[in-house]
Design an enzyme around this catalytic site. Sequence first.
Site, short mmCIF file in Angstrom:
data_model
loop_
_atom_site.label_atom_id
_atom_site.label_comp_id
_atom_site.label_asym_id
_atom_site.label_seq_id
_atom_site.Cartn_x
_atom_site.Cartn_y
_atom_site.Cartn_z
N TYR A 5 0.84 -1.20 0.00
CA TYR A 5 0.00 0.00 0.00
C TYR A 5 0.88 1.26 0.00
O TYR A 5 0.45 2.33 -0.42
CB TYR A 5 -0.98 -0.01 1.19
CG TYR A 5 -2.22 0.81 0.92
CD1 TYR A 5 -3.00 0.58 -0.21
CD2 TYR A 5 -2.60 1.84 1.77
CE1 TYR A 5 -4.13 1.34 -0.48
CE2 TYR A 5 -3.74 2.60 1.52
CZ TYR A 5 -4.49 2.35 0.39
OH TYR A 5 -5.61 3.11 0.13
N LYS A 56 -3.77 8.11 3.33
CA LYS A 56 -5.11 7.78 3.85
C LYS A 56 -5.20 8.07 5.36
O LYS A 56 -6.28 8.40 5.86
CB LYS A 56 -5.47 6.32 3.58
CG LYS A 56 -5.63 5.99 2.09
CD LYS A 56 -6.82 6.68 1.45
CE LYS A 56 -7.14 6.08 0.09
NZ LYS A 56 -8.13 6.86 -0.66
P1 NAD Z 1 -11.53 4.17 -9.67
O1 NAD Z 1 -10.30 4.08 -10.50
O2 NAD Z 1 -12.78 3.67 -10.21
O3 NAD Z 1 -11.75 5.66 -9.15
C1 NAD Z 1 -10.69 6.54 -8.88
C2 NAD Z 1 -11.14 7.89 -9.39
O4 NAD Z 1 -10.18 8.90 -9.06
C3 NAD Z 1 -11.30 7.94 -10.92
O5 NAD Z 1 -12.62 8.30 -11.26
C4 NAD Z 1 -10.32 9.00 -11.34
O6 NAD Z 1 -10.76 9.77 -12.44
C5 NAD Z 1 -10.28 9.86 -10.08
N1 NAD Z 1 -9.16 10.80 -10.07
C6 NAD Z 1 -7.84 10.52 -10.09
N2 NAD Z 1 -7.14 11.68 -10.16
C7 NAD Z 1 -8.05 12.69 -10.14
C8 NAD Z 1 -7.97 14.11 -10.22
N3 NAD Z 1 -6.79 14.74 -10.32
N4 NAD Z 1 -9.11 14.84 -10.19
C9 NAD Z 1 -10.32 14.23 -10.10
N5 NAD Z 1 -10.46 12.88 -10.07
C10 NAD Z 1 -9.34 12.14 -10.09
O7 NAD Z 1 -11.14 3.38 -8.31
P2 NAD Z 1 -11.90 3.23 -6.90
O8 NAD Z 1 -11.32 2.02 -6.27
O9 NAD Z 1 -13.35 3.36 -7.08
O10 NAD Z 1 -11.32 4.48 -6.07
C11 NAD Z 1 -12.15 5.37 -5.37
C12 NAD Z 1 -11.60 5.62 -3.98
O11 NAD Z 1 -11.79 4.45 -3.19
C13 NAD Z 1 -10.13 5.96 -3.90
O12 NAD Z 1 -9.95 6.96 -2.90
C14 NAD Z 1 -9.50 4.67 -3.41
O13 NAD Z 1 -8.29 4.87 -2.72
C15 NAD Z 1 -10.60 4.20 -2.47
N6 NAD Z 1 -10.56 2.78 -2.08
C16 NAD Z 1 -10.50 1.80 -3.02
C17 NAD Z 1 -10.47 0.49 -2.62
C18 NAD Z 1 -10.38 -0.62 -3.63
O14 NAD Z 1 -10.00 -1.73 -3.25
N7 NAD Z 1 -10.70 -0.37 -4.89
C19 NAD Z 1 -10.50 0.15 -1.26
C20 NAD Z 1 -10.56 1.18 -0.32
C21 NAD Z 1 -10.59 2.49 -0.74
#
Ligand code: NAD
Length: 260
Positions: A161, A168
């Site tokens: 990570y 985070k």
């Molecule tokens: P995802 O790739 O679908 O979404 C990530 C989003 O971030 C995308 O829509 C992208 O366009 C956006 N982004 C990146 N840079 C940006 C910028 N400069 N301006 C505006 N938007 C921007 O992936 P996800 O997993 O849905 O991620 C969403 C959140 O959930 C993130 O914060 C991620 O860390 C968190 N998260 C994900 C998981 C997992 O396992 N997927 C687990 C816990 C937390």
Amino acid sequence: MAEHSRQPILSGQKALVVGIANEHSIAYGCARAFREQGAELAVTYLNDKARPYVEPLARELGAELLLPLDVSKPGELEAVFSAIQQRWGELHTLVHAIAFAPKEDLQGRLVDCSAAGFSIAMDISCHSFIRMARLAAPLMRNGGTLFTMSFHGAQKVVSHYNVMGPVKAALEASCRYLAWELGPQQIRVHAISPGPLRTRAASGLKDFDQLVDEAARRAPLGQLVDIGDVGQLCAYLASPYGRHLTGDTLYLDAGVHLMG
Ligand code: NAD
């Protein structure tokens, strides 16, 4: 016996959802659940390249606003909030589901992380939430709910990570301070910490498949969560049922974080 009609729990609410890249995005799960519960939606797309993937989803969701937003581009965030001000004049719910770190920093050890990479990761993944809170608060005249997405790597060491762990952690701490500062306005702030989900952002982590397999194996409930689960939790928290909850990191991982 008279039939009871069940009112959707978010009817009349206006929600801004940031972070839809495609139908696997956590943000999409939130937007869908909000819509199902009667909310009106504003959604954003990162740039022209992302738009063709997001636009059909926005249409399917009946989103009233579809706006470009790259939080690193000066003025774009302000433009989103001024469009909301013009269209709705108010906002009830905001979802910040975005994160980014340059690949070499994301996939390398924290000890090797560059100052520039650390700062970009912190700005896009954490400070942008603070900026959103600042712009949302004046529109949440009768209170509201702010959500961001965290991960267990904020609190415990999760291999691979890397830099996102401290980022985070800062995001979760920001939720606590925002909850305190905005509480008097009845604005509630939540970090949701879902278990691993196969999304585009997650595919940037090294050995992510292994993380998913391990979560499924170790979860007391023996299951993985999906984006619909995240959406339903957020819908509940944004509704009157969640009115006394704020500032916490809420785990939604079938119990994985309990395990030693
Ligand atoms: P995802 O790739 O679908 O979404 C990530 C989003 O971030 C995308 O829509 C992208 O366009 C956006 N982004 C990146 N840079 C940006 C910028 N400069 N301006 C505006 N938007 C921007 O992936 P996800 O997993 O849905 O991620 C969403 C959140 O959930 C993130 O914060 C991620 O860390 C968190 N998260 C994900 C998981 C997992 O396992 N997927 C687990 C816990 C937390």
